[in-house]
Design a protein around this motif. Structure first.
Motif, mmCIF file in Angstrom:
data_model
loop_
_atom_site.group_PDB
_atom_site.id
_atom_site.type_symbol
_atom_site.label_atom_id
_atom_site.label_comp_id
_atom_site.label_asym_id
_atom_site.label_seq_id
_atom_site.Cartn_x
_atom_site.Cartn_y
_atom_site.Cartn_z
ATOM 1 N N ALA A 1 13.146 4.040 -8.801
ATOM 2 C CA ALA A 1 11.692 4.216 -8.753
ATOM 3 C C ALA A 1 11.267 5.145 -7.620
ATOM 4 N N LEU A 2 11.865 4.980 -6.449
ATOM 5 C CA LEU A 2 11.450 5.776 -5.288
ATOM 6 C C LEU A 2 11.892 7.224 -5.410
ATOM 7 N N THR A 3 13.073 7.462 -5.978
ATOM 8 C CA THR A 3 13.522 8.841 -6.154
ATOM 9 C C THR A 3 12.590 9.594 -7.088
ATOM 10 N N GLU A 4 12.161 8.947 -8.161
ATOM 11 C CA GLU A 4 11.264 9.595 -9.118
ATOM 12 C C GLU A 4 9.886 9.853 -8.526
ATOM 13 N N THR A 5 9.384 8.897 -7.755
ATOM 14 C CA THR A 5 7.990 8.995 -7.303
ATOM 15 C C THR A 5 7.831 9.681 -5.949
ATOM 16 N N LEU A 6 8.781 9.453 -5.033
ATOM 17 C CA LEU A 6 8.664 10.016 -3.689
ATOM 18 C C LEU A 6 9.732 11.056 -3.376
ATOM 19 N N GLY A 7 10.813 11.061 -4.149
ATOM 20 C CA GLY A 7 11.867 12.040 -3.928
ATOM 21 C C GLY A 7 12.994 11.570 -3.046
ATOM 22 N N VAL A 8 12.863 10.401 -2.446
ATOM 23 C CA VAL A 8 13.903 9.813 -1.600
ATOM 24 C C VAL A 8 14.038 8.346 -1.996
ATOM 25 N N GLY A 9 15.246 7.920 -2.332
ATOM 26 C CA GLY A 9 15.445 6.563 -2.847
ATOM 27 C C GLY A 9 15.642 5.522 -1.774
ATOM 28 N N LYS A 10 15.007 5.683 -0.640
ATOM 29 C CA LYS A 10 15.134 4.759 0.485
ATOM 30 C C LYS A 10 13.744 4.385 0.990
ATOM 31 N N GLY A 11 13.707 3.383 1.853
ATOM 32 C CA GLY A 11 12.455 3.008 2.487
ATOM 33 C C GLY A 11 11.943 4.102 3.400
ATOM 34 N N SER A 12 10.643 4.069 3.666
ATOM 35 C CA SER A 12 10.018 5.131 4.470
ATOM 36 C C SER A 12 9.500 4.628 5.811
ATOM 37 N N VAL A 13 9.812 3.381 6.188
ATOM 38 C CA VAL A 13 9.232 2.842 7.412
ATOM 39 C C VAL A 13 10.309 2.553 8.450
ATOM 40 N N SER A 14 9.867 2.431 9.695
ATOM 41 C CA SER A 14 10.711 2.029 10.816
ATOM 42 C C SER A 14 10.211 0.685 11.339
ATOM 43 N N LEU A 15 10.960 0.123 12.265
ATOM 44 C CA LEU A 15 10.487 -1.108 12.903
ATOM 45 C C LEU A 15 9.142 -0.900 13.568
ATOM 46 N N GLU A 16 8.975 0.247 14.216
ATOM 47 C CA GLU A 16 7.706 0.526 14.894
ATOM 48 C C GLU A 16 6.552 0.581 13.901
ATOM 49 N N ASP A 17 6.817 1.072 12.701
ATOM 50 C CA ASP A 17 5.766 1.067 11.676
ATOM 51 C C ASP A 17 5.332 -0.357 11.352
ATOM 52 N N ALA B 1 16.649 11.887 8.629
ATOM 53 C CA ALA B 1 15.358 12.453 8.235
ATOM 54 C C ALA B 1 14.897 11.820 6.923
ATOM 55 N N HIS B 2 13.589 11.758 6.756
ATOM 56 C CA HIS B 2 12.980 11.228 5.529
ATOM 57 C C HIS B 2 11.743 12.069 5.272
ATOM 58 N N ALA B 3 11.847 13.019 4.342
ATOM 59 C CA ALA B 3 10.797 14.021 4.157
ATOM 60 C C ALA B 3 9.414 13.427 3.882
ATOM 61 N N PRO B 4 9.260 12.436 2.987
ATOM 62 C CA PRO B 4 7.910 11.885 2.776
ATOM 63 C C PRO B 4 7.327 11.258 4.039
ATOM 64 N N ARG B 5 8.157 10.560 4.801
ATOM 65 C CA ARG B 5 7.688 9.916 6.032
ATOM 66 C C ARG B 5 7.405 10.936 7.130
ATOM 67 N N ASP B 6 8.321 11.878 7.311
ATOM 68 C CA ASP B 6 8.259 12.774 8.459
ATOM 69 C C ASP B 6 7.305 13.942 8.267
ATOM 70 N N GLU B 7 7.209 14.440 7.024
ATOM 71 C CA GLU B 7 6.458 15.678 6.802
ATOM 72 C C GLU B 7 5.429 15.587 5.680
ATOM 73 N N ARG B 8 5.360 14.425 5.032
ATOM 74 C CA ARG B 8 4.596 14.318 3.790
ATOM 75 C C ARG B 8 5.032 15.399 2.798
ATOM 76 N N ARG B 9 6.339 15.605 2.781
ATOM 77 C CA ARG B 9 6.959 16.514 1.824
ATOM 78 C C ARG B 9 7.747 15.670 0.829
ATOM 79 N N PHE B 10 7.558 15.958 -0.462
ATOM 80 C CA PHE B 10 8.112 15.096 -1.506
ATOM 81 C C PHE B 10 9.076 15.891 -2.388
ATOM 82 N N PRO B 11 10.390 15.713 -2.198
ATOM 83 C CA PRO B 11 11.380 16.471 -2.974
ATOM 84 C C PRO B 11 11.586 15.918 -4.376
#
Length: 766
Positions: A201-217, A609-619
Motif C-alpha cells: 500500500a505504501l509503495t503505491e501511494t507514497l513511493g516508499v514501503g516503510k514508515g515515515s516517522v521517527s521517535l521524535e515525530d 533517507a525517506h523522500a516523502p518524509r524528508d523532501e515531500r518527494r514521492f517516487p
C-alpha cells in the motif's frame, strides 16, 4: 542458578481465568522479567547480558524492531525483550545426546513451549533418509549434502530460501546474493506474513514501503491513532514513546476489537511516579469489529472533506494525484453501513472526528490487525488518504507508522530479500558482481508452500524462524514440507519446524545476537535496521553456546562455496573472514548505504533517507502521493458464526512461547482458549469454562478444525472472537490471503463452534 528445562510437557488445555488487567508493566513486569531471566541464565549472566541490550556498544534485542532514542536508559529493554534475550543466552544445551534420546516422533509430539525450553543447539545435526532421529554431522558434510541436493535440481527455481526477521543485514545480503547467483528469486520471508500489505500500500501511494516517522515525530504529535495493534505485549517499549507524547499534550485514539491493558494505562518501570501511579494513554477507545477499519477511515475521510477548511488544499494540489476520484468515492460513504461494519456508535465516530480536526500533526500506527485481512491493502491505502487530506506526510510530528514485529525484518527487505526485486536493484547487483541475476519473480511464503505441495519445489532452506508454526493451514503446510527432498534450518534453538522434515533434514546451529563473533580478521559486528529506518551495529558479548557454532554469514558463505564452487564470481571466503567487506559491497548496491562502514561506526548508527518524509518527494508512478478510491469491503459473517482473529499471548513472541500465561488478559497456565463476547456466547450456547472445537469455514468447503478450546467470556467486539497462534493457524486456509500482498488473512477467519471436551494432554497443539 539457572534451572533445568521441564522434563515433561505441561498440560495446556485447563487454564485458570481471572478478570483482565487494565494497566501494563510496573512491578509485575520487573518481577516476571527477573524470574524468567534467572531461570534461563542465572543471576550473574542476567546482569551481564541485560545491561548490554539495545546499548550503543551492545547488541540489538532479538525481539521487536522498535527503535531506541539517542539517549539510552541503563535498562533499555522491556519484559518481552528480556525474555527473548534470556532464551537465547540460556545456559541450557541441546546436545547430540538429547537427539539420541528423543526420536523425531517424540519431538513431533511435543509442544512448541517444551521444545523451546530445552536450550541452545550445540552441533550440526542430520536426519538421514528413513532415519528415526537426528545424528551429529560435521559442517563439511552438511554443506556437501546441501550442495548435492541443490546441484541435482532440474531448475534453480526448485529451491526456496526463507529468511526470518532476526537475520542481520550482512547475512541477508549474502543469502540473496547466493540465491541469485544460484539462479532464483525464491526468497520468501516473514514480511510476506505480516507487513507485506503495508509495503504494498505504501509503495503505491507514497513511493516508499516503510514508515515515515521517527521517535521524535511521535513525541511531537498532536494526535496518535493506534489501530490493530497491542503494543503492551508486542512492542512494549512503544508505551514509553506514547507516554512522552501524552505528557507533551498529545491525544491517543486506539482502534481495536479487544481492549488492551497497555493502551489503557502504562506503569513505566523506569520512574517512581510511573511505577506508583502510571499514565493513562488512550483518550478514545474505538472497539471496532474485525475488518471494519477501512469503513471507519472512509467515513472519517468523507467527514473531513465535508468540513469547511479541513482539507489542506495547498498540499493536496501541489503534492497529490487522484484527489477528485477519491473525493467522489469518499462522499458515497454513509453512516448506516459504516456503523454496521464497525460496530461503533455515531457519537464515538463524531468524537474521533473532533479530535482529528483539532490536530495539526497526526500519526497513524498499525500492525497485524490491519495487515492480515483480504482487504488489508485498500484499508492501509485509506489510512494514507486520511493522512494526505490534512497534509500529514512530510510534516514534523505526522506520518505513517507501520510497527514492524521482528528486529530486522525491515532491514532484510532493504538488503534484497524479496521475491519480486526491483529492476534497479538487480542492475546494481549485476554491475557489482558480474553475473546476470534472474529477472522473473520468485515465490513468496504462500506460493512456496504451494510449490512444495505440488512438487515444484524440492529444497527448503530457512535462515532462522519457525516456518511450519508461523504459516497458515498447518496440515497442508506440514504435508507440503514432508514432500521436500531436503529441509535445512539455521537455528539457535529447537522448534516445531525441526520435527516436520523432508526426506533428509539438517539443523545448522548458529550464533545469536548475544554471542561474540570472532572470525579470521578479528571480532565482528553485524547491523540491523529498526522500524523507523535507523541502521546500527549489534555486538554480542557472551562466549558462544558451543565451539561448533558458525555465524549466519559464515554459513551462507560456506554453503555458496560448496554449491557454486569455482564457477562463482564472488569471493565468499573473504566475506566470511571480515564482515566489513560485505558492508563495502552493500554500499555499492543498496541505495542509502554509501560509506556504510564509516556511517555505522558512529554510535547509534544512521538514519536512511525517506523522500516523502524528508523532501515531500514521492517516487511513485505519478511522481506524487496517490489518493486511491477502492470500494469499501467488510468481511461477510454468516448467522451463527463469529469472526476469529489469531493473536499472541503476553508470554509469547511470534511463534516462540516463553510461558503459558497471558497476564494482562487474565489467562494462566494454558493457551487453548477462545475469547468470546458474553452476549455472543449466550446466543451460541457457549458457557464460560465450557470446551469447544473451532471449525473454520471457507469457500473450498474443507473442514479445518482446532480441538479442545476453553471458552472464556471476554469483552471483545460483538461478532468477534480471538485465540492464540500458532495453535489456530490450522484454521487459516492457505488460499485465504490479502489481495495484492498475498498475506495470509489470519485476522478474519469465519468459525463455527462445536462443543467437545478434549482429553487433557501435553500441549495438544493442532
Amino acid at each position: 542458578m539457572a534451572t533445568k528445562p521441564p522434563a515433561g510437557d505441561p498440560v495446556q488445555d485447563a487454564p485458570q481465568v481471572e478478570a483482565p488487567q487494565h494497566a501494563a508493566a510496573g512491578l509485575p513486569a520487573i518481577g516476571h522479567t527477573l524470574l524468567m531471566a534467572q531461570q534461563q541464565m542465572g543471576l550473574r549472566r542476567t546482569a551481564r547480558t541485560l545491561l548490554k541490550v539495545n546499548q550503543k556498544d551492545g547488541f540489538d534485542c532479538p525481539g521487536c524492531a522498535w527503535p531506541e532514542g539517542d539517549k539510552r536508559h541503563t535498562a533499555e529493554f522491556c519484559e518481552n525483550g528480556a525474555k527473548a534475550v534470556a532464551e537465547e543466552a540460556t545456559l541450557r544445551r541441546v546436545t547430540p545426546d538429547f537427539f539420541a534420546a528423543h526420536p523425531l516422533a517424540d519431538l513431533a509430539a511435543r509442544s512448541g513451549y517444551w521444545l523451546g525450553q530445552q536450550g541452545r543447539i550445540t552441533h550440526p545435526m542430520y536426519l538421514p533418509p528413513g532415519a528415526d532421529r537426528y545424528e551429529a554431522i560435521t559442517w563439511e558434510r552438511a554443506f556437501a549434502i546441501i550442495a548435492e541436493e541443490l546441484n541435482a535440481l532440474d531448475s534453480p527455481d526448485e529451491a526456496l530460501f526463507y529468511t526470518s526477521g532476526r537475520t542481520s543485514n550482512e547475512a541477508a545480503f549474502l543469502l540473496q546474493l547466493f540465491a541469485r547467483e544460484f539462479g532464483t528469486n525464491n526468497l520468501p520471508d516473514c514480511s510476506n506474513m505480516c507487513h507485506e500489505s503495508s509495503g504494498s500500500a505504501l509503495t503505491e501511494t507514497l513511493g516508499v514501503g516503510k514508515g515515515s516517522v521517527s521517535l521524535e515525530d511521535l513525541h511531537q504529535a498532536d494526535l496518535i491513532v493506534v489501530a490493530g495493534q497491542n503494543p503492551g505485549t508486542n512492542h512494549p517499549r512503544m508505551l514509553s514513546a506514547l507516554e512522552k507524547a501524552k505528557s507533551a499534550g498529545a491525544k491517543i485514539i486506539s482502534v481495536n476489537p479487544l481492549p488492551e491493558a497497555g493502551l489503557e494505562k502504562f506503569k513505566n518501570p523506569q520512574t517512581p511516579q510511573g511505577m506508583i501511579k502510571g499514565a493513562t494513554l488512550t483518550d478514545l477507545f474505538l472497539q471496532i469489529r474485525i475488518g471494519g477499519d477501512q469503513a471507519l477511515f472512509r467515513l472519517l475521510n468523507k467527514l473531513i472533506v465535508e468540513t469547511e477548511g479541513a482539507v489542506d488544499e495547498l498540499f493536496v494540489r501541489e503534492h497529490t494525484h487522484g484527489y477528485e476520484e477519491f473525493r467522489a468515492a469518499a462522499l458515497e460513504a454513509d453512516w448506516d453501513s459504516t456503523l454496521a461494519a464497525t460496530g461503533l456508535t455515531r457519537a464515538e465516530i463524531e468524537k474521533a472526528l473532533a479530535m482529528v480536526l483539532a490536530s495539526q500533526r497526526t500519526i497513524v500506527c498499525w500492525a497485524m490487525g490491519l495487515t492480515q485481512h483480504k482487504h488489508s491493502v485498500p484499508t492501509i491505502r485509506e489510512v494514507v488518504n486520511f493522512l494526505l487530506l490534512r497534509g500529514n506526510i512530510g510534516r514534523t510530528g505526522a506520518g505513517v507508522c507501520p510497527v514492524r514485529g521482528h528486529s530486522n525484518v525491515q532491514g532484510d527487505r532493504t538488503m534484497g530479500i524479496f521475491e519480486r526485486p526491483a529492476p534497479a536493484f538487480l542492475d546494481a547487483l549485476e554491475k557489482e558482481f558480474g553475473f546476470a541475476p534472474p529477472r522473473h519473480h520468485g515465490y513468496d511464503v504462500v506460493r512456496s508452500i504451494e510449490a512444495l505441495r505440488d512438487g515444484r519445489a524440492k529444497v527448503f532452506f530457512a535462515m532462522g524462524g519457525n516456518f511450519v508454526a508461523a504459516t497458515p493451514d498447518t496440515e497442508v503446510t506440514e504435508a507440503a514440507m514432508r514432500r521436500a527432498s531436503l529441509t535445512v534450518h539455521v537455528s539457535t534453538k529447537l522448534n516445531r519446524s525441526h520435527a516436520v522434515t523432508g526426506r533428509r533434514a539438517l539443523i545448522l546451529p548458529t550464533l545469536g545476537r548475544t554471542d561474540k563473533d570472532v572470525q579470521h580478521s578479528g571480532r565482528q559486528f553485524v547491523t540491523v535496521e529498526d522500524s523507523m529506518g535507523m541502521v546500527h551495529a549489534s555486538r554480542g558479548n557472551l562466549a558462544p553456546a558451543s565451539r561448533h557454532l558458525l555465524s549466519e554469514p559464515a554459513i551462507v558463505a560456506r554453503m555458496a562455496r560448496a554449491t557454486l564452487g569455482a564457477k562463482s564470481l564472488v569471493d565468499w571466503a573473504e566475506f566470511e573472514k571480515d564482515y566489513a567487506t560485505i558492508r563495502d559491497r552493500i554500499a555499492r548496491v543498496v541505495p542509502g548505504f554509501d560509506d556504510f562502514n564509516a556511517k555505522v561506526a558512529h554510535p547509534g548508527g544512521f538514519q536512511l533517507a525517506h523522500a516523502p518524509r524528508d523532501e515531500r518527494r514521492f517516487p511513485t508512478a505519478t511522481g506524487k502521493a496517490n489518493f486511491t478510491a477502492a470500494p469499501v469491503e467488510v468481511p461477510e459473517l454468516p448467522e451463527g458464526r463469529l469472526l476469529l482473529q489469531t493473536l499472541r499471548s503476553h508470554d509469547q513472541y511470534n511463534t516462540t512461547i516463553y510461558g503459558l500465561d497471558d497476564r494482562y488478559r487474565g489467562i494462566k497456565g494454558g493457551r487453548r482458549v477462545v475469547l468470546v463476547n458474553p452476549e455472543d456466547a449466550r446466543q451460541l450456547g457457549l458457557a464460560d469454562g465450557s470446551y469447544t472445537d473451532l471449525v473454520s469455514e471457507w469457500k473450498d468447503g474443507v473442514e479445518r478444525r482446532a480441538s479442545g478450546f476453553r471458552v472464556v467470556h471476554y469483552p471483545t467486539a460483538r461478532g468477534c472472537a480471538a485465540a492464540y497462534y500458532p495453535e489456530t493457524n490450522v484454521l487459516v486456509p492457505l488460499g485465504a490471503t490479502a489481495d495484492v500482498s498475498n498475506t495470509p488473512a489470519s485476522k478474519s477467519v469465519v468459525v463455527r463452534f462445536e462443543s467437545t471436551r478434549q482429553e487433557a494432554g501435553p500441549g495438544n497443539e493442532s
